[in-house]
Design an enzyme around this catalytic site. Structure first.
Site, PDB file in Angstrom:
ATOM      1  N   GLU A 164      51.045  34.891  33.457  1.00 34.87           N
ATOM      2  CA  GLU A 164      50.593  35.995  34.299  1.00 34.87           C
ATOM      3  C   GLU A 164      51.488  36.237  35.520  1.00 34.87           C
ATOM      4  O   GLU A 164      51.052  36.104  36.667  1.00 34.87           O
ATOM      5  CB  GLU A 164      49.161  35.739  34.780  1.00 34.87           C
ATOM      6  CG  GLU A 164      48.135  35.711  33.685  1.00 34.87           C
ATOM      7  CD  GLU A 164      46.703  35.555  34.188  1.00 34.87           C
ATOM      8  OE1 GLU A 164      45.778  35.798  33.392  1.00 34.87           O
ATOM      9  OE2 GLU A 164      46.519  35.201  35.368  1.00 34.87           O
ATOM     10  N   GLU A 360      44.190  33.483  26.906  1.00 35.94           N
ATOM     11  CA  GLU A 360      43.057  33.110  27.755  1.00 35.94           C
ATOM     12  C   GLU A 360      41.957  34.142  27.577  1.00 35.94           C
ATOM     13  O   GLU A 360      42.208  35.335  27.532  1.00 35.94           O
ATOM     14  CB  GLU A 360      43.418  33.083  29.256  1.00 35.94           C
ATOM     15  CG  GLU A 360      44.285  31.941  29.692  1.00 35.94           C
ATOM     16  CD  GLU A 360      44.600  31.996  31.196  1.00 35.94           C
ATOM     17  OE1 GLU A 360      43.784  32.567  31.959  1.00 35.94           O
ATOM     18  OE2 GLU A 360      45.658  31.489  31.593  1.00 35.94           O
TER      19      GLU A 360
END
Length: 457
Positions: A164, A360
């Site tokens: 991320e 995720e």
């Protein structure tokens, strides 16, 4: 029965800084989190800093032995740059032994290690030179990546460069949730650009290493949803997609930075400093796969006030509060499983149907001790329902031809979460911070074992 493709990866994700502990011992140098906690401990929930987290440094063997009990056949975590190379150059042999033992334990238990190089944990020695603002960070990261491939490439076959990257960019340089906690759109763009180039250099080091395996990047990516079909709202959606989705996904998969993004940055006097060969490096170092983290949708509308040049992303798009939303009250996030289908179709149609996985997906809930049954098991049926709903839409995307190869829940054992500490819990196992970090399986762990065994539900 919803069935997933043969060989599907059922796993969990975590990171070094959120689980290992021993943050200033065993040869590890400080990161921005260690220093920020020392400077401003009051910013951290209940004074919970990065020093101990979930004590995986001591408990990894037990954790790995327990992974098959909840059906994991794969596990993603990260290497701590500040542990492996405490000064950026010198190899910490204790760290090498720790990670080799950790990864070998996974292999011995039929768990595929998926190893990420950077998960928001900037070494302090590099932060003192400007961190990702400084172009030197690109070469420093490439050296770190090369070292990791050399030390662990015989054990690890699936690598990721960054987790991320948009988070450390916007939280550090726009929204003040990560160090250095400043507000500067121009610096944020430069930090983003250097992060992208560091990713490209790391991919190049992987190709040069000749080790067997594949390399990708983990992105929090989803298509934005506009409030309406008005010209203004669609323009806001386009800006949100360009900044948050296409900025990393296009170069990583297609080898190009979108021209519309360049135009948007240029118009707002936000173009970063670049070097002559950057375009060639981006074109030549595309990835083998993409990991996509998904928790909540991005809903946008036209900004109510516009500054030119833009001073913040809110000058280009604003968040829109959809009145029909379902919400996780603990995290304040909307629950919208259909986005996983939309993401699957986006990957199929816009990105050559590159292999990808859900890296995720999870639900954070506070005070889970409330839900213990008579046997001391946390009855987190809400988490099971959350996963089911998302997996149903993911399965529809796979049935429609999207090349998804796995699903990883965040997370395996409850972990420390930056400024939030242990406020919200996400694990398949609970962690008792007051009782030697004792692990206890939750109801969701039993369900995930069945899911994995059946390759569906």
């Amino acid at each position: 029965m919803i069935k997933f493709p043969e060989g599907f990866l059922w796993g969990a994700a975590a990171s070094a800084p959120q689980t290992e502990g021993h943050s200033l011992t065993n040869g590890k140098a400080p990161t921005t989190w260690d220093e920020w906690f020392k400077l401003n401990p009051e910013k951290f929930n209940n004074g919970q800093g990065p020093q101990n987290t979930s004590n995986v440094y001591e408990m990894y063997q037990e954790d790995v032995r327990n992974m098959p009990k909840v059906g994991l056949n794969s596990y993603r975590t990260s290497i701590s740059w500040a542990r492996l190379l405490p000064d950026g150059k010198t190899l910490n042999q204790e760290a090498v032994k720790f990670y080799r033992d950790y990864f070998q334990a996974m292999l011995d238990n039929q768990i595929e290690p998926i190893i990420n190089l950077f998960h928001f944990d900037m070494p302090w020695w590099l932060m003192e030179k400007g961190g990702w603002e400084n172009r030197e960070s690109v070469a420093d990261f490439a050296f770190y990546a090369k070292t990791a491939f050399e030390q662990f490439g015989d054990l690890v076959k699936t690598w990721a460069t960054f987790n991320e990257p948009l988070v450390h960019i916007e939280c550090g340089y726009l929204y003040q949730f990560h160090y250095p906690a400043i507000v500067d759109f121009k610096k944020a763009v430069q930090v983003g650009y250097h992060t992208l180039i560091a990713h490209e250099y790391a991919v190049r080091e992987f190709r040069r290493s000749g080790i067997e395996g594949r390399i990708g990047i983990i992105l929090n990516v989803l298509p934005a949803y506009s409030r309406s079909e008005s010209v203004e709202d669609i323009k806001a959606k386009e800006a949100a997609d360009l900044l948050n989705t296409y900025s990393f996904l296009d170069p990583a998969v297609l080898g190009t930075i979108p021209e519309k993004l360049i135009e948007l940055l240029s118009y707002n006097q936000l173009l970063p400093d670049t070097q002559v060969d950057d375009k060639k490096i981006i074109a030549e170092n595309t990835v083998d796969f993409i990991g996509l983290n998904y928790y909540q949708p991005r809903r946008v509308k036209a900004p109510s006030k516009v500054h030119h040049p833009a001073q913040m992303p809110s000058d280009l798009y604003e968040s829109y509060d959809w009145p029909d939303k379902k919400i996780n009250p603990y995290r304040g996030w909307e629950i919208y499983p259909k986005a996983l289908y939309d993401v699957a179709i986006m990957m199929r149609d816009q990105y050559h149907n590159i292999p990808w996985f859900v890296s995720e997906n999870g639900m954070g809930v506070a005070d889970e001790e409330r839900f213990k049954d008579d046997n001391g098991v946390i009855n987190d049926q809400y988490r099971i329902d959350f996963m089911k709903e998302h997996l149903e839409y993911l399965h529809k995307g796979i049935e429609a031809g999207s090349n998804c190869f796995g699903y990883h829940v965040w997370t395996y054992v409850d972990c420390w979460s930056w400024l939030n500490g242990y406020r919200n819990r996400y694990g398949l196992y609970s962690v008792d911070l007051d009782n030697g970090y004792q692990r206890t399986m939750k109801k969701s762990g039993l369900w995930f074992k069945q899911l994995s065994n059946n390759n569906g539900f």
